[in-house]
Design a protein around this motif. Structure first.
Motif, short mmCIF file in Angstrom:
data_model
loop_
_atom_site.label_atom_id
_atom_site.label_comp_id
_atom_site.label_asym_id
_atom_site.label_seq_id
_atom_site.Cartn_x
_atom_site.Cartn_y
_atom_site.Cartn_z
N PHE A 159 0.82 -1.21 0.00
CA PHE A 159 0.00 0.00 0.00
C PHE A 159 0.86 1.26 0.00
CE2 PHE A 159 -3.67 -2.57 1.73
CZ PHE A 159 -4.48 -2.34 0.64
N ASN A 160 1.92 1.25 0.80
CA ASN A 160 2.81 2.42 0.84
C ASN A 160 3.51 2.63 -0.51
OD1 ASN A 160 2.21 3.02 3.50
ND2 ASN A 160 3.86 1.73 4.31
N ARG A 161 3.87 1.54 -1.16
CA ARG A 161 4.49 1.65 -2.48
C ARG A 161 3.50 2.21 -3.51
NH1 ARG A 161 7.14 -3.76 -4.45
NH2 ARG A 161 8.31 -3.35 -2.53
N ALA A 162 2.26 1.74 -3.44
CA ALA A 162 1.25 2.25 -4.37
C ALA A 162 0.97 3.73 -4.14
CB ALA A 162 -0.05 1.44 -4.22
N LEU A 166 1.51 6.82 -6.79
CA LEU A 166 0.46 7.78 -7.11
C LEU A 166 0.90 9.21 -6.82
CD1 LEU A 166 -2.69 5.89 -5.74
CD2 LEU A 166 -2.04 6.26 -8.13
N ARG A 167 1.62 9.40 -5.73
CA ARG A 167 2.12 10.74 -5.40
C ARG A 167 3.13 11.22 -6.44
NH1 ARG A 167 6.35 13.08 -2.69
NH2 ARG A 167 5.86 14.95 -1.48
N ASP A 168 3.97 10.30 -6.93
CA ASP A 168 4.94 10.67 -7.96
C ASP A 168 4.26 11.01 -9.27
OD1 ASP A 168 7.75 10.86 -8.88
OD2 ASP A 168 7.17 9.17 -10.14
N ILE A 169 3.14 10.34 -9.55
CA ILE A 169 2.43 10.59 -10.81
C ILE A 169 1.74 11.95 -10.79
CG2 ILE A 169 0.48 9.83 -12.23
CD1 ILE A 169 1.28 6.95 -11.49
N VAL A 170 1.05 12.26 -9.69
CA VAL A 170 0.28 13.51 -9.62
C VAL A 170 1.15 14.73 -9.31
CG1 VAL A 170 -1.77 12.26 -8.90
CG2 VAL A 170 -0.27 13.21 -7.17
N SER A 171 2.43 14.52 -9.03
CA SER A 171 3.29 15.66 -8.71
C SER A 171 3.63 16.50 -9.94
CB SER A 171 4.58 15.17 -8.04
OG SER A 171 5.32 14.35 -8.92
N LYS A 173 5.86 15.76 -12.33
CA LYS A 173 7.26 15.69 -12.74
C LYS A 173 7.45 14.94 -14.06
CE LYS A 173 8.91 15.73 -7.95
NZ LYS A 173 9.65 14.97 -6.90
N ASP A 174 6.61 13.95 -14.29
CA ASP A 174 6.74 13.12 -15.49
C ASP A 174 5.41 13.11 -16.24
OD1 ASP A 174 7.39 11.34 -17.45
OD2 ASP A 174 8.17 9.79 -16.12
N LEU A 175 5.32 13.92 -17.29
CA LEU A 175 4.07 14.02 -18.05
C LEU A 175 3.78 12.75 -18.82
CD1 LEU A 175 1.71 15.80 -18.95
CD2 LEU A 175 3.17 16.65 -20.80
N LYS A 176 4.81 12.08 -19.30
CA LYS A 176 4.61 10.85 -20.06
C LYS A 176 3.98 9.76 -19.19
CE LYS A 176 7.92 9.71 -22.83
NZ LYS A 176 9.21 9.17 -23.36
N LYS A 177 4.48 9.62 -17.97
CA LYS A 177 3.91 8.62 -17.06
C LYS A 177 2.46 8.97 -16.70
CE LYS A 177 6.61 7.13 -13.81
NZ LYS A 177 7.39 7.05 -12.55
N PHE A 178 2.20 10.28 -16.50
CA PHE A 178 0.84 10.71 -16.18
C PHE A 178 -0.14 10.37 -17.31
CE2 PHE A 178 -2.39 14.07 -16.55
CZ PHE A 178 -3.07 13.88 -15.36
N LEU A 179 0.27 10.65 -18.55
CA LEU A 179 -0.60 10.34 -19.69
C LEU A 179 -0.78 8.83 -19.86
CD1 LEU A 179 0.71 12.93 -22.31
CD2 LEU A 179 -1.40 13.04 -20.96
N ALA A 180 0.26 8.06 -19.59
CA ALA A 180 0.15 6.60 -19.70
C ALA A 180 -0.82 6.05 -18.66
CB ALA A 180 1.52 5.96 -19.53
#
Length: 259
Positions: A159-162, A166-171, A173-180
């Motif tokens: 759960f902590n890893r998930a 999620l926090r890294d995605i919504v921050s 920093k990485d638009l490609k990961k967000f779109l994926a």
């Protein structure tokens, strides 16, 4: 005396020539062995570099069996033991047919199995004295504390890893990961509107028993096709980035403190 001296010189020159031939032979063998070692090293380095240049799907560097985790689950997914794999797939198919096609309910199934099992054990225990047979040995089931704590810790780590992902995605920093991630969730929502959870789970289970097997068998052809598809996707993404994404204004991100 002179003849003896000449003969002695001849013997010495013959011995020296023999020694020179032997040393040359040893040096030649050493050089040839060193050359062969150099050739072997060159062949190995060339083979490793050529192997590194081969495109593999998702950048895998290990066989499919190890990618799937190895052990018994990988053997089942890759049909190493056909009887076990067919039995697992047949059991999953029976469950899907029972609940999806026949529309049998899970709670009803569990209750009916418990009723049947309790009735058989109860009758066996009471009838054992009449038929001169030993009563059934009912094992004492106790859930150990360390097992519960281990499962809880494993779930906590996942759960902590998930949450970190999620926090890294919504921050932002990485638009490609967000779109994926957005595209993946959209595809899942479309599949969810077409199938219920049990059917979707069964489809994924069947794919796990077919796709890895086909990929292991035809990995060279699939990797070549995937390389071309990835190159085309990168080209289209570069065009999309140049025309749209690069024109979106980006402000500096500031860390906000929440009380």
């Amino acid at each position: 005396m002179a003849d003896n001296a000449n003969e002695h010189e001849k013997h010495e020159s013959a011995a020296e020539s023999l020694i020179e031939k032997i040393t040359e032979k040893f040096h030649g063998s050493d050089s040839s062995s060193s050359d062969s070692d150099d050739d072997d090293k060159g062949i190995k380095s060339a083979a490793s570099s050529a192997k590194a240049k081969i495109y593999r799907l998702f950048g895998r560097e290990q066989p499919v069996h190890k990618v799937l985790g190895g052990g018994k689950p990988a053997d089942i997914f890759l049909w190493r033991d056909k009887k076990v794999s067919a039995g697992v797939l047949g059991f999953a198919t029976a469950i899907w047919v029972l609940f999806e096609l026949i529309e049998y309910h899970l709670l009803s199934l569990v209750c009916h199995i418990l009723i049947l099992g309790l009735a058989i054990i109860f009758l066996w225990s009471n009838a054992s004295s009449f038929i001169n047979k030993s009563p059934p040995k009912i094992p004492e089931v106790v859930v150990r504390e360390d097992i519960v704590i281990g499962v809880a810790n494993a779930l906590r780590i996942e759960f902590n890893r998930a949450f970190a992902i999620l926090r890294d995605i919504v921050s932002g920093k990485d638009l490609k990961k967000f779109l994926a991630v957005i595209a993946g969730l959209w595809v899942l929502s479309m599949l969810g509107s077409c199938f219920n959870f049990l059917t979707l789970f069964y489809i994924c289970f069947v794919l796990l028993h077919t796709v890895p097997l086909l990929y292991e068998k035809y990995d060279d052809q699939i990797d070549a096709f995937a390389e071309k598809a990835e190159a085309e996707l990168k080209k289209q993404y570069a065009v999309f980035d140049a025309k749209i994404l690069s024109k979106i204004p980006k402000g500096p991100l500031k860390d906000k403190k929440f009380l």
